[in-house]
Enzyme design. Sequence first.
Site, PDB file in Angstrom:
ATOM      1  N   ALA A 101       0.767  -1.164   0.078  1.00 12.48           N
ATOM      2  CA  ALA A 101      -0.024   0.210  -0.091  1.00 12.48           C
ATOM      3  C   ALA A 101       0.926   1.206   0.019  1.00 12.48           C
ATOM      4  CB  ALA A 101      -0.931  -0.120   1.255  1.00 12.48           C
ATOM      5  N   ALA A 102       2.060   1.046  -0.368  1.00  9.26           N
ATOM      6  CA  ALA A 102       2.662   2.366  -0.482  1.00  9.26           C
ATOM      7  C   ALA A 102       2.630   3.120  -1.503  1.00  9.26           C
ATOM      8  CB  ALA A 102       4.375   2.027  -0.428  1.00  9.26           C
ATOM      9  N   GLY A 103       2.106   2.683  -2.621  1.00  8.40           N
ATOM     10  CA  GLY A 103       1.708   3.096  -4.080  1.00  8.40           C
ATOM     11  C   GLY A 103       0.230   3.810  -3.427  1.00  8.40           C
ATOM     12  N   ASP A 104      -0.594   3.133  -2.885  1.00  6.82           N
ATOM     13  CA  ASP A 104      -1.908   3.705  -2.504  1.00  6.82           C
ATOM     14  C   ASP A 104      -1.613   4.998  -1.719  1.00  6.82           C
ATOM     15  OD1 ASP A 104      -2.790   1.513  -3.735  1.00  6.82           O
ATOM     16  OD2 ASP A 104      -2.844   0.184  -2.016  1.00  6.82           O
TER      17      ASP A 104
HETATM   18  O1  RIB Z   1      -1.855  -1.966  -3.152  1.00 10.18           O
HETATM   19  C1  RIB Z   1      -1.929  -2.754  -1.992  1.00 10.18           C
HETATM   20  C2  RIB Z   1      -3.485  -3.615  -2.124  1.00 10.18           C
HETATM   21  O2  RIB Z   1      -3.323  -4.141  -3.174  1.00 10.18           O
HETATM   22  C3  RIB Z   1      -3.612  -4.661  -1.091  1.00 10.18           C
HETATM   23  O3  RIB Z   1      -4.339  -3.848   0.226  1.00 10.18           O
HETATM   24  C4  RIB Z   1      -4.509  -5.595  -1.694  1.00 10.18           C
HETATM   25  O4  RIB Z   1      -5.915  -5.690  -1.110  1.00 10.18           O
HETATM   26  C5  RIB Z   1      -4.310  -5.563  -3.139  1.00 10.18           C
HETATM   27  O5  RIB Z   1      -5.414  -4.744  -3.656  1.00 10.18           O
END
Ligand code: RIB
Length: 306
Positions: free
Chosen positions: A251-254
């Site tokens: 989730a770093a990209g998120d």
């Molecule tokens: O970017 C990380 C996410 O990728 C995770 O939370 C997982 O659910 C996938 O969607």
Amino acid sequence: MNKQGVLVVGSSNIDLVVTAPRFPNPGETIFGKKFEMFPGGKGANQAVCAARLGCKTIFIGKMGNDEFREKLLQILINDGIDIRNIFVDENEHTGTAFITVDDNGQNQIIVISGSNMRLTPEDIDSKSHLLSDVAVVLTQLETPISTVIRSAELAKENGAVFILNPAPVTKLPESLFQLVDYLIPNENELELISGLKITDERSITYASERMLNKGIKNIIVTLGDMGAMLFNQEKVKRFPTKQVKVVDTTAAGDAFNGALAYRLSEGDSVEEAIEFANNIASIVVTRMGAQSSMPYLDEVKNLLPH
Ligand code: RIB
């Protein structure tokens, strides 16, 4: 009324996470260290990131009618996200992701999309009234591409900035490029989208310029612990990031996308927004899990542009 806030169209998943000293080879069985469940999904992660930073955030997604949905909704409610825009699919389970994290904090992820792939362009149309006031629309590729395209069209019709984080990567229709204000791929995603091999900074530049020529207005390539690079018609700029002790890169990209969308919605320059997003991503990699690792505004106030 001034446009404000971020609308995220995207996925939500329950992440089933195992930590292990290393990734197993094909056909090999190894012992892991720990199993945990975390709320995840690229769309919901980005929404939670923005909301925790103080951004007025709307999330449109689709979940199954099951116990995972209850868990995921609770987190979104706790973070002040309006859950009335989350559809329920009675015939599909809530999205699930199977994640392995090794001792270096690197991950491997398999997503079982379930209800996320049932979010339709018609669902987005039914919520189109929400787009008239938002500053930024943020999408990824864990929902159908037709839904992403419809979100882009509505964003443009309503004068909102449209961001696409092309993850997990798939070939994109050329017609979409004209609608994209910010494309935010990592190196692997840029390689597949551009069709050009990425080996170094020169090839990143070449591939990004090719994408700019197709109508995308800005490309921000995320480079992990090397930071990010910005490409648009005026400039090419590199943004290094802090070196930190990595626990889990999930989730770093998120976090980068959620934080960047938030700062753009507040009227920051793209340079300011990237610096801030780099900082938020560098906090997230020091913590386990996806939404569980997103920081709150109080922790990061000093990182905001002055
Ligand atoms: O970017 C990380 C996410 O990728 C995770 O939370 C997982 O659910 C996938 O969607």
